[in-house]
Every structure is written in structure tokens, then in C-alpha cells.
Design an enzyme around this catalytic site. Structure first.
Site, PDB file in Angstrom:
ATOM      1  N   ARG A   1      14.627  11.659  -7.569  1.00 13.79           N
ATOM      2  CA  ARG A   1      15.641  10.998  -6.733  1.00 13.79           C
ATOM      3  C   ARG A   1      16.987  11.705  -6.900  1.00 13.79           C
ATOM      4  O   ARG A   1      17.073  12.868  -6.571  1.00 13.79           O
ATOM      5  CB  ARG A   1      15.736   9.522  -7.090  1.00 13.79           C
TER       6      ARG A   1
ATOM      7  N   CYS B   1      10.896  -4.825  -3.170  1.00 11.00           N
ATOM      8  CA  CYS B   1      11.019  -6.097  -2.438  1.00 11.00           C
ATOM      9  C   CYS B   1      12.420  -6.300  -1.864  1.00 11.00           C
ATOM     10  O   CYS B   1      13.390  -6.485  -2.597  1.00 11.00           O
ATOM     11  CB  CYS B   1      10.662  -7.235  -3.401  1.00 11.00           C
TER      12      CYS B   1
ATOM     13  N   ASP C   1      16.584   8.444 -15.122  1.00 11.63           N
ATOM     14  CA  ASP C   1      17.951   8.269 -14.615  1.00 11.63           C
ATOM     15  C   ASP C   1      18.609   6.982 -15.111  1.00 11.63           C
ATOM     16  O   ASP C   1      19.636   6.565 -14.566  1.00 11.63           O
ATOM     17  CB  ASP C   1      17.945   8.293 -13.075  1.00 11.63           C
TER      18      ASP C   1
ATOM     19  N   ILE D   1       9.801   7.585 -13.751  1.00 13.65           N
ATOM     20  CA  ILE D   1       9.623   9.000 -14.120  1.00 13.65           C
ATOM     21  C   ILE D   1      10.944   9.761 -14.054  1.00 13.65           C
ATOM     22  O   ILE D   1      11.056  10.860 -14.578  1.00 13.65           O
ATOM     23  CB  ILE D   1       8.583   9.714 -13.215  1.00 13.65           C
ATOM     24  N   ASP D   2      11.959   9.177 -13.400  1.00 17.48           N
ATOM     25  CA  ASP D   2      13.174   9.942 -13.077  1.00 17.48           C
ATOM     26  C   ASP D   2      14.101  10.219 -14.265  1.00 17.48           C
ATOM     27  O   ASP D   2      14.939  11.106 -14.187  1.00 17.48           O
ATOM     28  CB  ASP D   2      13.988   9.212 -11.995  1.00 17.48           C
TER      29      ASP D   2
ATOM     30  N   GLU E   1      14.363  17.194  -6.010  1.00 15.74           N
ATOM     31  CA  GLU E   1      14.477  16.678  -4.633  1.00 15.74           C
ATOM     32  C   GLU E   1      15.915  16.275  -4.295  1.00 15.74           C
ATOM     33  O   GLU E   1      16.321  16.355  -3.132  1.00 15.74           O
ATOM     34  CB  GLU E   1      13.518  15.508  -4.392  1.00 15.74           C
TER      35      GLU E   1
ATOM     36  N   ASP F   1      16.319   1.507 -11.639  1.00 14.08           N
ATOM     37  CA  ASP F   1      17.635   1.010 -11.277  1.00 14.08           C
ATOM     38  C   ASP F   1      17.614  -0.292 -10.453  1.00 14.08           C
ATOM     39  O   ASP F   1      18.234  -1.293 -10.826  1.00 14.08           O
ATOM     40  CB  ASP F   1      18.304   2.142 -10.466  1.00 14.08           C
ATOM     41  N   GLY F   2      16.858  -0.291  -9.356  1.00 16.17           N
ATOM     42  CA  GLY F   2      16.785  -1.467  -8.479  1.00 16.17           C
ATOM     43  C   GLY F   2      16.225  -2.670  -9.220  1.00 16.17           C
ATOM     44  O   GLY F   2      16.674  -3.813  -9.026  1.00 16.17           O
TER      45      GLY F   2
HETATM   46  O1  F6P Z   1      11.825   6.574  -8.620  1.00 17.32           O
HETATM   47  C1  F6P Z   1      10.604   7.218  -8.699  1.00 17.32           C
HETATM   48  C2  F6P Z   1      10.350   8.070  -7.476  1.00 17.32           C
HETATM   49  O2  F6P Z   1       9.093   8.700  -7.642  1.00 17.32           O
HETATM   50  C3  F6P Z   1      11.435   9.097  -7.162  1.00 17.32           C
HETATM   51  O3  F6P Z   1      11.349  10.246  -7.976  1.00 17.32           O
HETATM   52  C4  F6P Z   1      11.184   9.358  -5.714  1.00 17.32           C
HETATM   53  O4  F6P Z   1      12.370   9.789  -5.070  1.00 17.32           O
HETATM   54  C5  F6P Z   1      10.757   8.010  -5.191  1.00 17.32           C
HETATM   55  O5  F6P Z   1      10.313   7.265  -6.324  1.00 17.32           O
HETATM   56  C6  F6P Z   1       9.645   8.043  -4.181  1.00 17.32           C
HETATM   57  O6  F6P Z   1       9.473   6.752  -3.701  1.00 17.32           O
HETATM   58  P1  F6P Z   1       8.163   6.255  -2.949  1.00 17.32           P
HETATM   59  O7  F6P Z   1       7.044   6.195  -3.949  1.00 17.32           O
HETATM   60  O8  F6P Z   1       8.535   4.918  -2.438  1.00 17.32           O
HETATM   61  O9  F6P Z   1       7.862   7.262  -1.893  1.00 17.32           O
END
Ligand code: F6P
Length: 319
Positions: free
Chosen positions: A171, A73, A129, A126-127, A222, A103-104
Site C-alpha cells: 500500500r 466493512c 505499516d 503484510i504491509d 506499489e 490501520d482501518g
Molecule cells: O493491506 C494489505 C494489502 O495486501 C496491501 O498491500 C494491498 O495494497 C491491499 O491489501 C490489497 O487489497 P485487496 O486484497 O482488497 O485487493
């Protein structure tokens, strides 16, 4: 606190439902009223809340996704959006909020805490982080999905004596690549935390094939690069043409592992107990088996340490 709300925000993760269930049932067990907010902070701004009872969270502990839905959001990034969110909660007599996300989502919880709402963050991503917790909710399941995919890829790569590049999510964090790479015996793990030299990777791959290896698996986080780009560069360096698999959002779905369900259940209950103690503005975690509640401000301004010991172990074992 007498009345609390719970929301899920940002990218979903397996185990978010188990966390929602734990928050709701723990709150009800302790005599609190509890509301579910639909679609994260967007639902908060839109006053999209519903009362939750024991049955609202029945039959969800085993499900991926989030029954509360989620959103990223933009409006909540503004002071007006945050003010509006706090007003909605106050107008309903809700004095505590559990935010499940990454984080956000923590940044949003921090703002609400500063506006006088008692908030607790649960690490749902899932990250892996988020610092001040060994594991985040969803990470274990995501890693197991990657390992399962690599097991399958190995079969066909071995038959054809091929090389495979697997691009995974995370991420800016290399943990999914690291843990899945170690668990699946990948030859090379490329992560954003450790600089790499593709020439070395390409030479090693060629030598390994010459010495009888029948497949080669490279995992690319990634945050460290793009699978297709890495494949192109390797081909230019050693003439081998790796096949590329981008696992994408498959990593975010499916039933959570028992580890994620247990982590989510423990943290959900812990967050409610902290709110009942009058605590606020904390990110909840488990470190070396112990519950910890850390100032969200500190959580969002600290980078999670990368586990070099595991990384070096994976390198040593992948000869
Ligand atoms: O933060 C979780 C995540 O799946 C990251 O690993 C990835 O970079 C990102 O979200 C992908 O975001 P979206 O689902 O908005 O494409």
C-alpha cells in the site's frame, strides 16, 4: 473482564490464525469465555459470533488466511454501525474485544473503545505499516515469498542477461520492497518514502550491463509506482526491455514463517493479559524485544518511520 471476543479484519495476513489461536487459548487458560466473530466488523454487526474452545483453534497455527474470515466493512465506518457492534457485544455479556488487522481495523477498535468496549489491537498486515511495533504479523512471511520469487527470477534473467521489474504490495509503505530488496540483492528499490529519478536508474542499469553484470532486478513498491509504467519509461530511456512480474496476492498466502507464528503467539497472549488488567484502546506491539501497548489514537495518527539506514545499506551493497 469475564468474556471476550476476537475478530480479524481488513486484508488477511499470514499468522492471523496463530494470533487467533493465542488469544483463544490464553483466554481459556485464564478462565475467560471467548467468542470468535466471523467476517470482521460485518460479522459483529450481524451478530455472527460463536463460542470458541480449545479445539476450535487446533491445527491452524501453520495455516495462512484466517479461520474467522475477514472483510472490509463500510457499514462499520458509520456511527450507527459502530453503535450496533457495541450493542451486540453488550447483549452477549462480552466486555473485551481483540481486533487483529491493519490501520482501518484499528480505527474501528478505537471507536468501540470510545463506546465503552475494552479493545486491544494486534497488528495483522503484510504491509508493516503500523507504528509502535517493529514488525507486523505477516510481514516476515510476505518478505520471504518475495525473496523466493526473486531468487527464481534471477535464474532466468541471468541466463538471458535480462532485466526484471518486480512489483510488490505494501500500500503506502515501502517496507516489503525494502526488506525483500536488501535480502535478495536487488539493484534498485523504488519506495514511496524516497523520491527517485528513473533516468538515473536507467543509466545505472545500462552501465552495469556494460560492466559485466548479467541481470538487473528492480523492485517497485506499489505505493511508488506501477511495474509496467516503470518498464515503459526505462525502455524509453535506455532501450532495455525489462520483464515485469506483479506478485499480487501470492504475497498474502501460504504458511506463516516461524517468526510470524511466534510474534502472533506472543502478541495474542499479551493482548489478553492487557484486557485482564482492565486496559483498553491500545495497539499491541513489540519494540526492540519489549512488549508495548500504545493508545490506538496515537497509533492511527502516527506514520511509521522509514528505515533509511537499511535503504542506504541496500544501495551501497547493490553496486
Ligand atoms: O493491506 C494489505 C494489502 O495486501 C496491501 O498491500 C494491498 O495494497 C491491499 O491489501 C490489497 O487489497 P485487496 O486484497 O482488497 O485487493
Amino acid at each position: 473482564v469475564k468474556s471476550i471476543a476476537v475478530l480479524t479484519s481488513g486484508g488477511d495476513s499470514q499468522g492471523m490464525n496463530a494470533a487467533v489461536r493465542a488469544v483463544v487459548r490464553s483466554a481459556l487458560f485464564n478462565g475467560l469465555d471467548v467468542y470468535g466473530v466471523q467476517r470482521g466488523y460485518q460479522g459483529l454487526i450481524n451478530d455472527d459470533l460463536r463460542p470458541m474452545d480449545l479445539r476450535s483453534v487446533g491445527d491452524i497455527i501453520q495455516r495462512g488466511g484466517t479461520i474467522l474470515q475477514t472483510a472490509r466493512c463500510k457499514e462499520f465506518l458509520t456511527p450507527e454501525g459502530q453503535q450496533r457492534g457495541a450493542e451486540v457485544l453488550r447483549s452477549r455479556g462480552i466486555d473485551g474485544l481483540v481486533v487483529i488487522g491493519g490501520d482501518g481495523s484499528y480505527q474501528g477498535a478505537n471507536k468501540l473503545s470510545k463506546l465503552g468496549i475494552k479493545t486491544m489491537g494486534l497488528p495483522g498486515t503484510i504491509d508493516n505499516d503500523i507504528p509502535f511495533t517493529d514488525l507486523t504479523i505477516g510481514f516476515d512471511t510476505a518478505v520471504s515469498i518475495v525473496v523466493d520469487a526473486i531468487n527464481k527470477l534471477r535464474d532466468t534473467m541471468t541466463s538471458h542477461e535480462r532485466s526484471s521489474i518486480v512489483e510488490v504490495m505494501g500500500r503506502h509503505c515501502g517496507d516489503i520492497a525494502l526488506f525483500a530488496g536488501l535480502a535478495s540483492g536487488a539493484e534498485t528499490i523504488l519506495v514511496p518514502e524516497v523520491p527517485y529519478d528513473l533516468e538515473q536508474v536507467a543509466n545505472r542499469m545500462r552501465e552495469n550491463f556494460q560492466h559485466g553484470k548479467r541481470h538487473s532486478i528492480i523492485i517497485v513498491a506499489e505505493g511508488a509506482g506501477n511495474g509496467e509504467d516503470v518498464a515503459r519509461e526505462i525502455t524509453a530511456l535506455n532501450g532495455i526491455e525489462p520483464r515485469v512480474t506483479v506478485l499480487g496476492h501470492i504475497q498474502r498466502g501460504g504458511a506463516p514463517t516461524h517468526n510470524d507464528r511466534i510474534l502472533a503467539s506472543r502478541l495474542g497472549d499479551f493482548a489478553v493479559r492487557k484486557l485482564m488488567d482492565g486496559d483498553s484502546g491500545k495497539g499491541c506491539g513489540i519494540v526492540k524485544g519489549e512488549f508495548v501497548a500504545t493508545d490506538i489514537e496515537k497509533v492511527v495518527t502516527t506514520k511509521k518511520a522509514f528505515n533509511m539506514e537499511l535503504y542506504e545499506l541496500a544501495s551501497r551493497l547493490s553496486q
